[in-house]
Design a protein around this motif. Sequence first.
Motif, PDB file in Angstrom:
ATOM      1  N   MET A   1       3.994   9.034 -14.905  1.00 22.70           N
ATOM      2  CA  MET A   1       3.670   8.657 -13.541  1.00 22.70           C
ATOM      3  C   MET A   1       2.226   9.063 -13.229  1.00 22.70           C
ATOM      4  SD  MET A   1       5.617   9.757 -10.010  1.00 22.70           S
ATOM      5  CE  MET A   1       7.155   9.050 -10.632  1.00 22.70           C
ATOM      6  N   SER A   2       1.450   8.157 -12.680  1.00 25.03           N
ATOM      7  CA  SER A   2       0.049   8.446 -12.405  1.00 25.03           C
ATOM      8  C   SER A   2      -0.085   9.343 -11.178  1.00 25.03           C
ATOM      9  CB  SER A   2      -0.737   7.146 -12.189  1.00 25.03           C
ATOM     10  OG  SER A   2      -0.270   6.467 -11.038  1.00 25.03           O
ATOM     11  N   VAL A   3      -1.205  10.056 -11.128  1.00 26.03           N
ATOM     12  CA  VAL A   3      -1.487  10.989 -10.041  1.00 26.03           C
ATOM     13  C   VAL A   3      -2.224  10.264  -8.918  1.00 26.03           C
ATOM     14  CG1 VAL A   3      -2.812  13.037  -9.406  1.00 26.03           C
ATOM     15  CG2 VAL A   3      -1.530  12.998 -11.560  1.00 26.03           C
ATOM     16  N   ASN A   4      -1.762  10.439  -7.696  1.00 20.40           N
ATOM     17  CA  ASN A   4      -2.431   9.879  -6.528  1.00 20.40           C
ATOM     18  C   ASN A   4      -3.375  10.912  -5.918  1.00 20.40           C
ATOM     19  OD1 ASN A   4      -1.119   7.375  -6.661  1.00 20.40           O
ATOM     20  ND2 ASN A   4       0.636   8.138  -5.491  1.00 20.40           N
ATOM     21  N   ASN A   5      -4.064  10.544  -4.844  1.00 19.05           N
ATOM     22  CA  ASN A   5      -4.900  11.496  -4.120  1.00 19.05           C
ATOM     23  C   ASN A   5      -4.052  12.603  -3.504  1.00 19.05           C
ATOM     24  OD1 ASN A   5      -7.153   9.993  -4.715  1.00 19.05           O
ATOM     25  ND2 ASN A   5      -7.706   9.559  -2.597  1.00 19.05           N
ATOM     26  N   ASN A   6      -4.618  13.794  -3.456  1.00 21.17           N
ATOM     27  CA  ASN A   6      -4.014  14.944  -2.783  1.00 21.17           C
ATOM     28  C   ASN A   6      -5.107  15.673  -2.021  1.00 21.17           C
ATOM     29  OD1 ASN A   6      -1.093  15.905  -4.398  1.00 21.17           O
ATOM     30  ND2 ASN A   6      -2.424  14.413  -5.399  1.00 21.17           N
ATOM     31  N   GLU A   7      -4.727  16.373  -0.954  1.00 23.52           N
ATOM     32  CA  GLU A   7      -5.639  17.307  -0.293  1.00 23.52           C
ATOM     33  C   GLU A   7      -4.948  18.648  -0.138  1.00 23.52           C
ATOM     34  OE1 GLU A   7      -8.801  15.547   2.528  1.00 23.52           O
ATOM     35  OE2 GLU A   7      -6.964  14.410   2.949  1.00 23.52           O
ATOM     36  N   SER A 165      -8.550  13.797  -6.850  1.00 25.29           N
ATOM     37  CA  SER A 165      -8.883  12.370  -6.898  1.00 25.29           C
ATOM     38  C   SER A 165      -7.970  11.651  -7.880  1.00 25.29           C
ATOM     39  CB  SER A 165     -10.344  12.183  -7.314  1.00 25.29           C
ATOM     40  OG  SER A 165     -10.594  10.836  -7.672  1.00 25.29           O
ATOM     41  N   GLY A 166      -7.208  10.691  -7.384  1.00 29.06           N
ATOM     42  CA  GLY A 166      -6.326   9.924  -8.255  1.00 29.06           C
ATOM     43  C   GLY A 166      -7.089   9.098  -9.274  1.00 29.06           C
ATOM     44  N   HIS A 167      -8.223   8.534  -8.878  1.00 28.70           N
ATOM     45  CA  HIS A 167      -9.015   7.726  -9.806  1.00 28.70           C
ATOM     46  C   HIS A 167      -9.596   8.592 -10.926  1.00 28.70           C
ATOM     47  CE1 HIS A 167      -8.673   4.012  -7.605  1.00 28.70           C
ATOM     48  NE2 HIS A 167      -9.139   4.565  -6.492  1.00 28.70           N
ATOM     49  N   ARG A 168     -10.117   9.764 -10.584  1.00 29.88           N
ATOM     50  CA  ARG A 168     -10.657  10.647 -11.622  1.00 29.88           C
ATOM     51  C   ARG A 168      -9.550  11.230 -12.490  1.00 29.88           C
ATOM     52  NH1 ARG A 168     -15.391  13.929  -8.259  1.00 29.88           N
ATOM     53  NH2 ARG A 168     -16.816  12.149  -8.068  1.00 29.88           N
ATOM     54  N   ALA A 169      -8.363  11.389 -11.912  1.00 32.98           N
ATOM     55  CA  ALA A 169      -7.227  11.888 -12.686  1.00 32.98           C
ATOM     56  C   ALA A 169      -6.901  10.958 -13.843  1.00 32.98           C
ATOM     57  CB  ALA A 169      -6.011  12.059 -11.772  1.00 32.98           C
ATOM     58  N   ASP A 213      -1.149   6.869  -2.358  1.00 33.70           N
ATOM     59  CA  ASP A 213      -2.104   6.005  -3.042  1.00 33.70           C
ATOM     60  C   ASP A 213      -3.305   6.806  -3.529  1.00 33.70           C
ATOM     61  OD1 ASP A 213      -3.867   6.434  -0.815  1.00 33.70           O
ATOM     62  OD2 ASP A 213      -2.878   4.812   0.271  1.00 33.70           O
ATOM     63  N   LYS A 214      -4.258   6.099  -4.105  1.00 33.14           N
ATOM     64  CA  LYS A 214      -5.470   6.717  -4.637  1.00 33.14           C
ATOM     65  C   LYS A 214      -6.672   6.518  -3.710  1.00 33.14           C
ATOM     66  CE  LYS A 214      -4.270   6.417  -9.573  1.00 33.14           C
ATOM     67  NZ  LYS A 214      -2.828   6.243  -9.371  1.00 33.14           N
ATOM     68  N   GLU A 215      -6.411   6.200  -2.458  1.00 32.79           N
ATOM     69  CA  GLU A 215      -7.493   5.924  -1.512  1.00 32.79           C
ATOM     70  C   GLU A 215      -7.533   6.898  -0.334  1.00 32.79           C
ATOM     71  OE1 GLU A 215      -9.521   3.664  -2.547  1.00 32.79           O
ATOM     72  OE2 GLU A 215      -8.203   2.958  -4.152  1.00 32.79           O
ATOM     73  N   LYS A 257       1.440   7.643   4.996  1.00 32.48           N
ATOM     74  CA  LYS A 257       0.551   7.750   3.831  1.00 32.48           C
ATOM     75  C   LYS A 257       0.895   8.951   2.948  1.00 32.48           C
ATOM     76  CE  LYS A 257      -3.284   5.835   6.559  1.00 32.48           C
ATOM     77  NZ  LYS A 257      -4.652   6.087   7.076  1.00 32.48           N
ATOM     78  N   ILE A 258       1.886   9.739   3.360  1.00 34.30           N
ATOM     79  CA  ILE A 258       2.191  10.993   2.680  1.00 34.30           C
ATOM     80  C   ILE A 258       3.485  10.873   1.878  1.00 34.30           C
ATOM     81  CG2 ILE A 258       2.780  13.434   3.028  1.00 34.30           C
ATOM     82  CD1 ILE A 258       0.990  13.347   5.542  1.00 34.30           C
TER      83      ILE A 258
END
Length: 293
Positions: A1-7, A165-169, A213-215, A257-258
Amino acid sequence: MSVNNNEILYIYDAKLTNPNGDPDEENRPRMDYEREINLVSDLRLKRYIRDYLMLKGYDIFVRLVDDKPVTADKRVKDLEDSSNEWILENWIDVRMFGATMTVQKDTKTFIGPIQFNWGYSLNKVELLEASITSHFSSSETFAQGTIGKDFRVKYSLIAFSGVVSGHRAEKTKLKEDDLYLLDEALKHAIPNLVTRSKIGQYPRIYMRVEYVDKETILGDFRDYIELKTTTDSIRDINECSLEMVKLVNLLNENKNKIKNVYYFVDERLELNINGEKVTFEEAFKELPLKKVD
Protein backbone atom coordinates in the motif's frame (compact mmCIF):
# COMPACT_ATOMS: atom_id res chain seq x y z
CA MET A 1 0.00 0.00 0.00
CA SER A 2 1.44 3.38 -0.98
CA VAL A 3 2.04 6.14 1.55
CA ASN A 4 -0.11 9.27 1.39
CA ASN A 5 0.63 12.73 2.82
CA ASN A 6 0.79 13.04 6.61
CA GLU A 7 1.29 15.95 8.99
CA ILE A 8 2.75 15.67 12.48
CA LEU A 9 2.56 17.54 15.77
CA TYR A 10 5.06 16.44 18.41
CA ILE A 11 5.59 18.07 21.80
CA TYR A 12 8.00 17.09 24.56
CA ASP A 13 9.31 18.95 27.56
CA ALA A 14 12.76 19.51 29.02
CA LYS A 15 13.33 20.17 32.71
CA LEU A 16 16.79 21.14 34.03
CA THR A 17 18.42 19.69 30.94
CA ASN A 18 20.03 20.80 27.66
CA PRO A 19 17.72 19.88 24.76
CA ASN A 20 20.13 20.93 21.98
CA GLY A 21 23.50 22.51 22.73
CA ASP A 22 24.95 25.08 20.34
CA PRO A 23 28.69 24.38 19.76
CA ASP A 24 29.22 28.01 18.73
CA GLU A 25 27.83 29.20 22.10
CA GLU A 26 29.81 27.04 24.56
CA ASN A 27 27.16 24.34 24.12
CA ARG A 28 24.45 26.55 25.62
CA PRO A 29 20.90 25.51 24.75
CA ARG A 30 19.94 27.02 21.41
CA MET A 31 17.90 30.17 21.96
CA ASP A 32 16.10 32.99 20.21
CA TYR A 33 17.26 35.51 22.80
CA GLU A 34 15.03 38.32 21.55
CA ARG A 35 11.90 36.32 22.28
CA GLU A 36 13.37 34.11 25.05
CA ILE A 37 12.39 31.02 23.07
CA ASN A 38 14.30 27.74 23.25
CA LEU A 39 15.14 26.18 19.85
CA VAL A 40 15.88 22.58 18.87
CA SER A 41 17.10 21.61 15.39
CA ASP A 42 15.42 19.03 13.22
CA LEU A 43 18.74 17.16 13.12
CA ARG A 44 18.60 16.65 16.89
CA LEU A 45 15.14 15.11 16.60
CA LYS A 46 16.21 12.89 13.69
CA ARG A 47 19.21 11.77 15.76
CA TYR A 48 16.86 10.50 18.47
CA ILE A 49 14.87 8.59 15.86
CA ARG A 50 17.98 7.09 14.22
CA ASP A 51 19.43 6.03 17.57
CA TYR A 52 16.16 4.37 18.51
CA LEU A 53 16.05 2.48 15.21
CA MET A 54 19.58 1.23 15.87
CA LEU A 55 18.50 0.20 19.38
CA LYS A 56 15.75 -1.86 17.75
CA GLY A 57 18.30 -3.60 15.52
CA TYR A 58 17.89 -1.67 12.26
CA ASP A 59 20.93 -0.76 10.19
CA ILE A 60 21.06 2.90 9.20
CA PHE A 61 23.22 5.03 6.94
CA VAL A 62 23.99 8.01 9.21
CA ARG A 63 25.79 6.31 12.06
CA LEU A 64 29.08 5.35 13.61
CA VAL A 65 30.96 2.24 12.46
CA ASP A 66 32.94 0.51 15.21
CA ASP A 67 32.20 3.57 17.41
CA LYS A 68 34.01 5.88 14.96
CA PRO A 69 32.43 8.43 12.60
CA VAL A 70 32.95 7.64 8.93
CA THR A 71 32.32 9.67 5.80
CA ALA A 72 29.37 8.91 3.55
CA ASP A 73 31.87 7.84 0.89
CA LYS A 74 33.49 5.29 3.24
CA ARG A 75 30.10 4.05 4.47
CA VAL A 76 29.07 3.09 0.94
CA LYS A 77 32.44 1.81 -0.27
CA ASP A 78 32.52 -0.73 2.55
CA LEU A 79 29.49 -2.47 1.03
CA GLU A 80 29.64 -4.93 -1.84
CA ASP A 81 26.38 -3.75 -3.33
CA SER A 82 25.57 -0.03 -3.20
CA SER A 83 22.82 0.10 -5.80
CA ASN A 84 19.89 2.42 -5.17
CA GLU A 85 17.62 -0.56 -4.65
CA TRP A 86 19.93 -2.08 -2.03
CA ILE A 87 20.34 1.22 -0.18
CA LEU A 88 16.61 1.90 0.03
CA GLU A 89 15.81 -1.64 1.07
CA ASN A 90 18.45 -1.85 3.80
CA TRP A 91 18.77 1.65 5.27
CA ILE A 92 15.51 2.75 6.83
CA ASP A 93 16.79 6.24 7.66
CA VAL A 94 17.42 6.90 3.95
CA ARG A 95 13.85 5.83 3.18
CA MET A 96 12.66 8.22 5.91
CA PHE A 97 14.96 11.24 5.77
CA GLY A 98 16.92 10.90 2.55
CA ALA A 99 20.70 11.26 2.13
CA THR A 100 23.43 12.47 -0.16
CA MET A 101 26.30 10.02 -0.67
CA THR A 102 29.31 10.18 -2.94
CA VAL A 103 30.82 7.02 -4.38
CA GLN A 104 33.93 7.84 -6.42
CA LYS A 105 32.59 10.34 -8.98
CA ASP A 106 28.97 9.32 -8.60
CA THR A 107 26.69 11.26 -6.23
CA LYS A 108 23.50 9.59 -5.07
CA THR A 109 20.85 11.94 -3.70
CA PHE A 110 17.63 10.82 -2.05
CA ILE A 111 15.20 13.52 -0.90
CA GLY A 112 13.58 12.32 2.30
CA PRO A 113 9.77 12.20 2.47
CA ILE A 114 9.78 12.82 6.26
CA GLN A 115 10.84 16.33 7.22
CA PHE A 116 10.58 18.36 10.42
CA ASN A 117 10.79 22.08 11.06
CA TRP A 118 13.01 23.29 13.87
CA GLY A 119 11.28 22.88 17.18
CA TYR A 120 10.64 25.84 19.46
CA SER A 121 9.37 26.25 22.99
CA LEU A 122 5.78 27.32 23.50
CA ASN A 123 6.84 29.11 26.70
CA LYS A 124 9.49 31.69 27.48
CA VAL A 125 12.58 29.90 28.75
CA GLU A 126 15.16 30.84 31.35
CA LEU A 127 18.66 29.36 31.31
CA LEU A 128 20.51 27.94 34.29
CA GLU A 129 24.31 28.25 34.35
CA ALA A 130 26.45 26.30 36.79
CA SER A 131 30.13 25.56 37.25
CA ILE A 132 31.24 21.94 37.12
CA THR A 133 34.55 20.53 38.29
CA SER A 134 36.23 17.45 36.88
CA HIS A 135 38.02 15.10 39.25
CA PHE A 136 40.74 14.70 36.63
CA SER A 137 43.51 17.25 36.28
CA SER A 138 44.03 19.05 32.99
CA SER A 139 47.68 17.99 32.84
CA GLU A 140 50.33 16.26 34.93
CA THR A 141 51.56 19.64 36.23
CA PHE A 142 48.11 20.63 37.57
CA ALA A 143 46.78 18.39 40.30
CA GLN A 144 43.45 20.19 40.58
CA GLY A 145 40.53 19.17 38.38
CA THR A 146 39.38 21.37 35.54
CA ILE A 147 36.41 23.73 35.89
CA GLY A 148 33.82 24.11 33.17
CA LYS A 149 30.30 25.42 32.59
CA ASP A 150 27.05 23.50 32.52
CA PHE A 151 24.10 25.19 30.78
CA ARG A 152 20.52 23.97 31.07
CA VAL A 153 16.98 25.19 30.57
CA LYS A 154 14.84 25.55 33.67
CA TYR A 155 11.77 24.36 31.73
CA SER A 156 10.96 24.19 28.05
CA LEU A 157 7.86 22.78 26.33
CA ILE A 158 9.14 22.11 22.82
CA ALA A 159 6.85 21.73 19.80
CA PHE A 160 7.79 20.24 16.42
CA SER A 161 5.86 20.19 13.16
CA GLY A 162 6.50 17.56 10.51
CA VAL A 163 5.35 16.51 7.04
CA VAL A 164 5.36 13.20 5.21
CA SER A 165 5.27 13.63 1.43
CA GLY A 166 3.43 10.84 -0.37
CA HIS A 167 5.10 11.67 -3.69
CA ARG A 168 8.60 11.58 -2.20
CA ALA A 169 7.71 8.39 -0.34
CA GLU A 170 7.33 6.70 -3.71
CA LYS A 171 10.87 7.72 -4.66
CA THR A 172 12.48 6.35 -1.48
CA LYS A 173 10.15 3.35 -1.18
CA LEU A 174 8.95 4.47 2.27
CA LYS A 175 6.71 1.79 3.75
CA GLU A 176 3.64 2.09 5.95
CA ASP A 177 5.51 0.00 8.54
CA ASP A 178 8.26 2.66 8.55
CA LEU A 179 5.68 5.21 9.70
CA TYR A 180 4.59 2.88 12.50
CA LEU A 181 8.23 2.73 13.57
CA LEU A 182 8.37 6.52 13.44
CA ASP A 183 5.35 6.67 15.76
CA GLU A 184 7.01 4.23 18.13
CA ALA A 185 10.33 6.10 18.07
CA LEU A 186 8.74 9.44 18.88
CA LYS A 187 7.00 7.89 21.88
CA HIS A 188 9.94 5.93 23.27
CA ALA A 189 13.24 7.31 21.93
CA ILE A 190 13.78 10.36 24.16
CA PRO A 191 13.15 8.69 27.55
CA ASN A 192 15.08 5.55 26.54
CA LEU A 193 18.18 7.26 25.13
CA VAL A 194 19.04 9.55 28.03
CA THR A 195 22.49 10.99 28.60
CA ARG A 196 23.68 13.25 31.40
CA SER A 197 22.74 16.40 29.48
CA LYS A 198 19.47 14.99 28.11
CA ILE A 199 17.87 13.37 31.16
CA GLY A 200 14.69 15.19 32.18
CA GLN A 201 12.91 15.14 28.81
CA TYR A 202 9.55 13.42 28.24
CA PRO A 203 7.17 13.17 25.26
CA ARG A 204 3.83 14.79 26.09
CA ILE A 205 1.71 14.60 22.94
CA TYR A 206 2.06 13.24 19.42
CA MET A 207 -0.33 13.14 16.52
CA ARG A 208 0.26 12.02 12.95
CA VAL A 209 -2.63 12.92 10.69
CA GLU A 210 -2.75 10.60 7.69
CA TYR A 211 -4.59 12.01 4.69
CA VAL A 212 -6.49 10.14 1.99
CA ASP A 213 -4.30 11.47 -0.83
CA LYS A 214 -0.86 12.75 -1.79
CA GLU A 215 -1.95 16.38 -2.13
CA THR A 216 -3.47 17.54 1.16
CA ILE A 217 -1.42 19.78 3.46
CA LEU A 218 -3.31 21.80 6.10
CA GLY A 219 -0.37 23.68 7.57
CA ASP A 220 1.79 23.87 10.68
CA PHE A 221 -0.34 22.47 13.51
CA ARG A 222 1.57 24.56 16.05
CA ASP A 223 -0.26 27.62 14.71
CA TYR A 224 -3.55 26.10 15.94
CA ILE A 225 -2.66 25.40 19.57
CA GLU A 226 -2.21 27.82 22.46
CA LEU A 227 -0.29 27.35 25.69
CA LYS A 228 -2.14 28.38 28.85
CA THR A 229 -0.13 28.78 32.05
CA THR A 230 -0.84 29.25 35.74
CA THR A 231 2.34 31.28 36.28
CA ASP A 232 4.54 33.62 34.26
CA SER A 233 7.51 31.27 34.61
CA ILE A 234 6.48 27.63 34.43
CA ARG A 235 8.70 24.88 35.81
CA ASP A 236 6.56 21.76 35.33
CA ILE A 237 3.98 20.23 33.01
CA ASN A 238 1.38 20.61 35.78
CA GLU A 239 1.62 24.40 35.49
CA CYS A 240 0.29 24.60 31.94
CA SER A 241 -2.30 23.28 29.53
CA LEU A 242 -2.90 23.25 25.78
CA GLU A 243 -5.94 24.94 24.25
CA MET A 244 -6.83 22.76 21.24
CA VAL A 245 -10.07 24.26 19.91
CA LYS A 246 -8.53 25.79 16.75
CA LEU A 247 -6.79 22.53 15.83
CA VAL A 248 -9.94 20.50 16.50
CA ASN A 249 -11.95 22.85 14.27
CA LEU A 250 -9.32 22.69 11.51
CA LEU A 251 -9.31 18.91 11.43
CA ASN A 252 -13.08 18.55 11.77
CA GLU A 253 -13.59 20.94 8.87
CA ASN A 254 -11.32 18.72 6.76
CA LYS A 255 -12.30 15.31 8.14
CA ASN A 256 -13.25 14.06 4.67
CA LYS A 257 -9.53 14.39 3.79
CA ILE A 258 -8.35 12.42 6.84
CA LYS A 259 -7.87 8.66 6.80
CA ASN A 260 -6.47 8.13 10.33
CA VAL A 261 -5.02 10.02 13.28
CA TYR A 262 -2.23 8.18 15.10
CA TYR A 263 -1.61 9.62 18.56
CA PHE A 264 -0.43 9.34 22.13
CA VAL A 265 -0.86 11.76 25.04
CA ASP A 266 0.89 11.78 28.39
CA GLU A 267 -1.71 11.68 31.17
CA ARG A 268 -0.05 14.64 32.94
CA LEU A 269 -0.67 17.01 30.02
CA GLU A 270 -3.98 18.84 30.32
CA LEU A 271 -5.88 19.47 27.08
CA ASN A 272 -8.64 22.09 26.86
CA ILE A 273 -11.45 22.96 24.49
CA ASN A 274 -12.60 26.54 25.11
CA GLY A 275 -11.05 26.34 28.55
CA GLU A 276 -12.75 23.07 29.53
CA LYS A 277 -10.58 20.05 30.31
CA VAL A 278 -11.04 17.16 27.85
CA THR A 279 -9.31 13.95 26.85
CA PHE A 280 -7.73 13.64 23.43
CA GLU A 281 -10.42 11.13 22.48
CA GLU A 282 -13.17 13.54 23.48
CA ALA A 283 -11.57 16.44 21.63
CA PHE A 284 -11.12 14.56 18.35
CA LYS A 285 -14.14 12.25 18.60
CA GLU A 286 -15.25 13.02 15.02
CA LEU A 287 -12.00 11.63 13.58
CA PRO A 288 -10.75 8.04 13.10
CA LEU A 289 -8.27 7.61 15.97
CA LYS A 290 -5.54 5.01 16.39
CA LYS A 291 -3.57 5.03 19.65
CA VAL A 292 0.20 4.46 19.49
CA ASP A 293 1.40 1.83 22.00
